[in-house]
Design a protein around this motif. Structure first.
Motif, PDB file in Angstrom:
ATOM      1  N   ASP A   2     -30.394 -97.590 -12.255  1.00 54.18           N
ATOM      2  CA  ASP A   2     -31.050 -98.347 -13.322  1.00 54.18           C
ATOM      3  C   ASP A   2     -31.457 -97.408 -14.468  1.00 54.18           C
ATOM      4  N   THR A   3     -31.985 -98.000 -15.522  1.00 61.63           N
ATOM      5  CA  THR A   3     -32.292 -97.234 -16.724  1.00 61.63           C
ATOM      6  C   THR A   3     -33.253 -96.083 -16.433  1.00 61.63           C
ATOM      7  N   ASP A   4     -34.266 -96.346 -15.610  1.00 67.36           N
ATOM      8  CA  ASP A   4     -35.235 -95.307 -15.270  1.00 67.36           C
ATOM      9  C   ASP A   4     -34.541 -94.124 -14.595  1.00 67.36           C
ATOM     10  N   ASP A   5     -33.621 -94.406 -13.668  1.00 65.14           N
ATOM     11  CA  ASP A   5     -32.882 -93.344 -12.981  1.00 65.14           C
ATOM     12  C   ASP A   5     -32.010 -92.569 -13.959  1.00 65.14           C
ATOM     13  N   VAL A   6     -31.378 -93.286 -14.886  1.00 60.84           N
ATOM     14  CA  VAL A   6     -30.502 -92.631 -15.862  1.00 60.84           C
ATOM     15  C   VAL A   6     -31.325 -91.665 -16.721  1.00 60.84           C
ATOM     16  N   THR A  50     -27.992 -94.497 -31.416  1.00 56.26           N
ATOM     17  CA  THR A  50     -29.212 -95.062 -30.841  1.00 56.26           C
ATOM     18  C   THR A  50     -28.876 -96.351 -30.118  1.00 56.26           C
ATOM     19  N   ARG A  51     -29.709 -96.691 -29.203  1.00 57.78           N
ATOM     20  CA  ARG A  51     -29.590 -97.951 -28.481  1.00 57.78           C
ATOM     21  C   ARG A  51     -30.964 -98.295 -27.958  1.00 57.78           C
ATOM     22  N   VAL A  52     -31.134 -99.549 -27.607  1.00 55.66           N
ATOM     23  CA  VAL A  52     -32.388 -99.990 -27.006  1.00 55.66           C
ATOM     24  C   VAL A  52     -32.179-100.064 -25.506  1.00 55.66           C
ATOM     25  N   VAL A  53     -33.097 -99.439 -24.771  1.00 52.43           N
ATOM     26  CA  VAL A  53     -33.050 -99.507 -23.313  1.00 52.43           C
ATOM     27  C   VAL A  53     -34.334-100.175 -22.828  1.00 52.43           C
ATOM     28  N   ASP A  54     -34.214-100.918 -21.743  1.00 46.46           N
ATOM     29  CA  ASP A  54     -35.376-101.589 -21.162  1.00 46.46           C
ATOM     30  C   ASP A  54     -35.871-100.729 -20.012  1.00 46.46           C
ATOM     31  N   VAL A  55     -37.017-100.093 -20.202  1.00 41.57           N
ATOM     32  CA  VAL A  55     -37.562 -99.178 -19.206  1.00 41.57           C
ATOM     33  C   VAL A  55     -38.594 -99.924 -18.360  1.00 41.57           C
ATOM     34  N   PRO A  56     -38.379 -99.969 -17.039  1.00 41.76           N
ATOM     35  CA  PRO A  56     -39.341-100.657 -16.181  1.00 41.76           C
ATOM     36  C   PRO A  56     -40.762-100.117 -16.394  1.00 41.76           C
ATOM     37  N   GLY A  57     -41.683-101.014 -16.625  1.00 38.56           N
ATOM     38  CA  GLY A  57     -43.075-100.623 -16.813  1.00 38.56           C
ATOM     39  C   GLY A  57     -43.442-100.251 -18.236  1.00 38.56           C
ATOM     40  N   LEU A  58     -42.450 -99.958 -19.063  1.00 41.70           N
ATOM     41  CA  LEU A  58     -42.718 -99.558 -20.453  1.00 41.70           C
ATOM     42  C   LEU A  58     -42.141-100.530 -21.462  1.00 41.70           C
ATOM     43  N   GLY A  59     -41.145-101.301 -21.044  1.00 43.35           N
ATOM     44  CA  GLY A  59     -40.524-102.242 -21.973  1.00 43.35           C
ATOM     45  C   GLY A  59     -39.389-101.598 -22.751  1.00 43.35           C
ATOM     46  N   ARG A  60     -39.054-102.236 -23.859  1.00 44.47           N
ATOM     47  CA  ARG A  60     -37.894-101.814 -24.644  1.00 44.47           C
ATOM     48  C   ARG A  60     -38.222-100.558 -25.452  1.00 44.47           C
ATOM     49  N   ARG A  61     -37.346 -99.570 -25.376  1.00 41.21           N
ATOM     50  CA  ARG A  61     -37.538 -98.300 -26.074  1.00 41.21           C
ATOM     51  C   ARG A  61     -36.250 -97.903 -26.773  1.00 41.21           C
ATOM     52  N   TRP A  62     -36.405 -97.203 -27.906  1.00 37.90           N
ATOM     53  CA  TRP A  62     -35.251 -96.642 -28.601  1.00 37.90           C
ATOM     54  C   TRP A  62     -34.803 -95.391 -27.858  1.00 37.90           C
ATOM     55  N   LEU A  71     -22.709 -90.132 -25.038  1.00 37.10           N
ATOM     56  CA  LEU A  71     -21.601 -90.331 -24.099  1.00 37.10           C
ATOM     57  C   LEU A  71     -22.069 -90.141 -22.657  1.00 37.10           C
ATOM     58  N   ALA A  72     -22.934 -89.148 -22.426  1.00 40.52           N
ATOM     59  CA  ALA A  72     -23.456 -88.925 -21.068  1.00 40.52           C
ATOM     60  C   ALA A  72     -24.246 -90.143 -20.597  1.00 40.52           C
ATOM     61  N   ALA A  73     -25.084 -90.686 -21.459  1.00 41.06           N
ATOM     62  CA  ALA A  73     -25.874 -91.860 -21.091  1.00 41.06           C
ATOM     63  C   ALA A  73     -24.974 -93.071 -20.880  1.00 41.06           C
ATOM     64  N   SER A  74     -23.942 -93.191 -21.716  1.00 38.40           N
ATOM     65  CA  SER A  74     -23.042 -94.338 -21.602  1.00 38.40           C
ATOM     66  C   SER A  74     -22.327 -94.361 -20.258  1.00 38.40           C
ATOM     67  N   ARG A  75     -22.006 -93.188 -19.743  1.00 40.28           N
ATOM     68  CA  ARG A  75     -21.328 -93.119 -18.444  1.00 40.28           C
ATOM     69  C   ARG A  75     -22.264 -93.529 -17.309  1.00 40.28           C
ATOM     70  N   LEU A  76     -23.578 -93.352 -17.507  1.00 35.54           N
ATOM     71  CA  LEU A  76     -24.538 -93.596 -16.437  1.00 35.54           C
ATOM     72  C   LEU A  76     -25.224 -94.948 -16.512  1.00 35.54           C
ATOM     73  N   LEU A  77     -25.438 -95.447 -17.741  1.00 31.59           N
ATOM     74  CA  LEU A  77     -26.165 -96.703 -17.886  1.00 31.59           C
ATOM     75  C   LEU A  77     -25.348 -97.857 -17.336  1.00 31.59           C
ATOM     76  N   PRO A  78     -26.032 -98.821 -16.717  1.00 31.88           N
ATOM     77  CA  PRO A  78     -25.289 -99.979 -16.212  1.00 31.88           C
ATOM     78  C   PRO A  78     -24.647-100.729 -17.374  1.00 31.88           C
ATOM     79  N   SER A  79     -23.460-101.176 -17.146  1.00 27.12           N
ATOM     80  CA  SER A  79     -22.750-101.932 -18.169  1.00 27.12           C
ATOM     81  C   SER A  79     -23.426-103.267 -18.382  1.00 27.12           C
ATOM     82  N   ARG A  80     -23.565-103.640 -19.628  1.00 29.30           N
ATOM     83  CA  ARG A  80     -24.130-104.951 -19.922  1.00 29.30           C
ATOM     84  C   ARG A  80     -23.044-106.005 -19.992  1.00 29.30           C
ATOM     85  N   MET A  81     -21.801-105.584 -19.811  1.00 29.20           N
ATOM     86  CA  MET A  81     -20.695-106.524 -19.903  1.00 29.20           C
ATOM     87  C   MET A  81     -20.286-106.946 -18.496  1.00 29.20           C
TER      88      MET A  81
END
Ligand SMILES: [Zn+2]
Length: 112
Positions: A2-6, A50-62, A71-81
């Motif tokens: 999840d985003t927090d792990d990434v 930049t992108r918006v990520v939803d961080v558990p407990g903190l909400g949406r963050r830039w 590119l590193a984050a893109s490989r790790l973040l869950p696909s929204r598609m």
């Protein structure tokens, strides 16, 4: 992952990320963030994405990043598609329910 792990994997402190608006940001808002004045959240180089990520407990963050860390984050973040027809239909149903409208899906699939 999840985003927090990434973010933890990339060594990014989620609490240090700027809060993002609760709505999907207008493209111009996102472009204005990557004018070179903001640092990459991971390495400090000028952010180029930049992108918006939803961080558990903190909400949406830039999440402002340089090219390589984008590119590193893109490989790790869950696909929204969704990757399956069932996933696409589920997303459409959820969107229709959220909008309070009926949904009719027409395909050219022929049951065999
Ligand atoms: Zn970077």
């Amino acid at each position: 992952m999840d985003t927090d792990d990434v973010l933890r994997t990339l060594g990014i402190d989620p609490a240090a990320l700027d809060p993002a608006p609760p709505w999907a940001p207008y493209r111009g808002t996102s472009l204005a963030r990557i004018d070179g004045s903001r640092p990459c959240a991971r390495c400090g180089q000028p952010a180029r994405a930049t992108r918006v990520v939803d961080v558990p407990g903190l909400g949406r963050r830039w999440l402002d990043t340089c090219r390589d860390d984008f590119l590193a984050a893109s490989r790790l973040l869950p696909s929204r598609m969704p990757s399956t027809v069932e996933g696409i239909v589920a997303d459409l149903r959820a969107a229709a329910a959220e909008a309070g409208t009926d949904l009719t899906i027409v395909t050219d699939d022929v049951a065999g």
